[in-house]
Design an enzyme around this catalytic site. Structure first.
Site, mmCIF file in Angstrom:
data_model
loop_
_atom_site.group_PDB
_atom_site.id
_atom_site.type_symbol
_atom_site.label_atom_id
_atom_site.label_comp_id
_atom_site.label_asym_id
_atom_site.label_seq_id
_atom_site.Cartn_x
_atom_site.Cartn_y
_atom_site.Cartn_z
ATOM 1 N N SER A 147 29.313 29.423 57.191
ATOM 2 C CA SER A 147 30.183 30.337 56.294
ATOM 3 C C SER A 147 31.782 30.181 56.818
ATOM 4 C CB SER A 147 29.799 31.852 56.372
ATOM 5 O OG SER A 147 30.752 32.623 55.927
ATOM 6 N N TYR A 160 27.074 39.294 60.899
ATOM 7 C CA TYR A 160 26.830 38.142 59.896
ATOM 8 C C TYR A 160 27.769 37.016 60.342
ATOM 9 C CZ TYR A 160 27.634 35.289 55.866
ATOM 10 O OH TYR A 160 27.490 34.242 54.915
#
Length: 258
Positions: A147, A160
């Site tokens: 990501s 995350y």
């Protein structure tokens, strides 16, 4: 479908894409299939069986849908074993299954920690270990979906961002360690904000929080499309990408660099 006209550059290849009954994973499954690969579509829970079957029905080649929760200890092995039972080997493994929590740091809990670390981190670790047992020697492809938050995490993504940083580090480590043993390549694709069902379900507050970032995207004030992420993944899976290893490809319209 428009993709049906793509050259069959991955014809006969066997791909496993975790978390692929919707969103980016489904787009990756369709892209690889359009290039000729047989794809194992993965979904984590029984209630998503129809959704996964729908994805398989849109593939350009024969595919398979397998229920396996990658966040569990035995889910990764279940997914790999089902693919190998069908096609006897694995050529491409895409570690896509992931989960995000967007909350202020003070509101993130141990439950959030366990859910994200077990899926995003341990799931990638275990699925790759299992896939290596059956990965075609000399031409295998491992693609980890990290990501943009792995290296430039925004506020609200403590856990995350941390788990995707773990995936980013896995990629760099494996890119040095695994090719000499398996003749494979290992790379990461890092999406920026992407228009998926998961983002749609994040809620208005999260979207309002992210909108200024989206508006600042150099290539256009919009979110990415899952197909745009899938293209980068497929590129890394091509035979001609055999000299691309250890790369971290950010697909964010220029929003994040590096």
């Amino acid at each position: 479908m428009a993709h049906a006209a793509l050259p069959k550059t991955l014809e006969g290849k066997v791909a496993v894409v975790s978390g692929s009954s919707s969103g980016i994973g489904a787009a990756i499954a369709r892209e690889l299939s359009a290039r000729g690969a047989h794809v194992t579509v993965n979904y984590p829970f029984e209630h998503l069986k129809e959704e996964a079957a729908s994805v398989v029905s849109t593939l350009a080649t024969a595919g398979l849908a397998v229920e396996a929760d990658i966040s569990t200890v035995d889910g990764p092995a279940k997914l790999v074993q089902a693919a190998v039972a069908e096609w006897n080997r694995i050529d491409i493994i895409v570690n896509n299954a992931g989960l995000a929590v967007n909350l202020p740091f003070e509101e993130q809990t141990l439950e959030h920690w366990d859910r994200l670390v077990n899926l995003n981190g341990r799931g990638t670790f275990l699925l790759t270990q299992e896939a290596l047992k059956h990965l075609t020697k000399g031409s295998g492809r491992i693609v980890n979906i990290a990501s943009a938050s792995a290296r430039t995490p925004p506020p609200w993504q403590t856990i995350y961002g941390g788990t995707k940083g773990m995936v980013d580090s896995f990629t760099m480590c494996w890119a040095k360690e695994l090719p000499p043993k398996y003749g494979c390549t290992v790379n990461a694709v890092s999406p920026g904000p992407t228009k998926t069902e998961g983002f749609a379900a994040a809620g208005e507050e999260v979207m309002e929080f992210l909108q200024p970032t989206i508006d600042a995207t150099p290539c256009g004030s919009r979110m990415g499309e899952p197909t745009e992420i899938a293209y980068a993944v497929a590129m890394l899976c091509e035979e001609r990408a055999s000299w691309v290893c250890g790369s971290h490809i950010v697909v964010s319209g220029g929003l994040q660099i590096g």
